[in-house]
Each structure stands twice: as C-alpha cells, then as structure tokens.
Design an enzyme around this catalytic site. Sequence first.
Site, mmCIF file in Angstrom:
data_model
loop_
_atom_site.group_PDB
_atom_site.id
_atom_site.type_symbol
_atom_site.label_atom_id
_atom_site.label_comp_id
_atom_site.label_asym_id
_atom_site.label_seq_id
_atom_site.Cartn_x
_atom_site.Cartn_y
_atom_site.Cartn_z
ATOM 1 N N GLY A 54 8.585 -1.876 4.083
ATOM 2 C CA GLY A 54 7.691 -2.927 3.636
ATOM 3 C C GLY A 54 6.309 -2.672 4.207
ATOM 4 O O GLY A 54 6.144 -1.937 5.185
ATOM 5 N N TYR A 55 5.322 -3.298 3.598
ATOM 6 C CA TYR A 55 3.929 -3.069 3.972
ATOM 7 C C TYR A 55 3.313 -4.338 4.534
ATOM 8 O O TYR A 55 3.254 -5.361 3.860
ATOM 9 C CB TYR A 55 3.145 -2.536 2.763
ATOM 10 C CG TYR A 55 3.617 -1.142 2.452
ATOM 11 C CD1 TYR A 55 2.978 -0.044 3.004
ATOM 12 C CD2 TYR A 55 4.755 -0.936 1.686
ATOM 13 C CE1 TYR A 55 3.446 1.239 2.778
ATOM 14 C CE2 TYR A 55 5.235 0.338 1.461
ATOM 15 C CZ TYR A 55 4.574 1.421 2.010
ATOM 16 O OH TYR A 55 5.058 2.679 1.804
#
Length: 147
Positions: A27-28
């Site tokens: 995830g970012y």
Amino acid sequence: MEIERKYLIDQIPFDLSEYPSRKIEQGYLCTEPVVRIRRDGEDYYLTYKSKGLMVREEYNLPLTRDAYEHLKPKADGRIITKERFLIPLDDTLTIELDRFEGDLAPLLLAEVEFQDEDSANAFVPPDWFGEDVTFSSKYHNSTLSRI
C-alpha cells in the site's frame, strides 16, 4: 539506485508453476514522493522511491508485522496484491513477473533490473514481452494503487 525496464505481458509461453513465486501485498502512504509499505512473504518493509522512470533512488527499511498492520489502514487508494514469479533470463538477469490479483487482474507486468544504465538501454527483451512501459508512470504500482 534502482535501474529497471518494465513490460506489459499478454501471453506467457510456459507454465509459471515451474518457477518460484511469492505473494506480495503493498500500500502507498504517499505517492509524491513514493512511500510504500510492503508485505513480501513474512518480511515487511517501508520503502521510499524518488521520482524517475527507468532510474530511481530506492531505500528499504525493515518493519515489524505489527508496524505494517498499524500503517496498512493509513494507505491511500487500494492495497495491491500480486504474485511475483522469478524467471531466470540469463546468468545475470532475472525477470520478476507480477500477476496482479483482485480488481487489477488479469494485469501481468515483467520487470528486469540492471546493474547500470548502459545495460538497461542495451537490453533486448524476449519475444514474448509486450509493450515497453518503462517510460510511462501509468504502470507504476503507486499509480495503479489510485485508479
């Protein structure tokens, strides 16, 4: 420094089960600059990537499982899940073939990392590789996390 070429894959001309693979979830937390969390098997990382297309700075810092799980809900956009296959290309190069899962399926991307820019620029991909998307940010995982 990360130096890599990236290609879309339409058809795989062999059985992927013949090659080692692992599950990746990422995830970012931020996409400019790129700050990513990743679970790679039983390993966890926080990664910073600079701007760039074929050549980018990359720093990986280890995380605990608890730290990863704490940060995961803070990720922007979708959590990307994929299976990464490691396919030897020659004595020095390996294809990292990502088969995306979930709503990014059936996307297939192949990446090849190089020791230097000259090698990357001289690379001739196998016939089964599709479009070269190295110089398009459209296929960066950080972009895919937002569409």
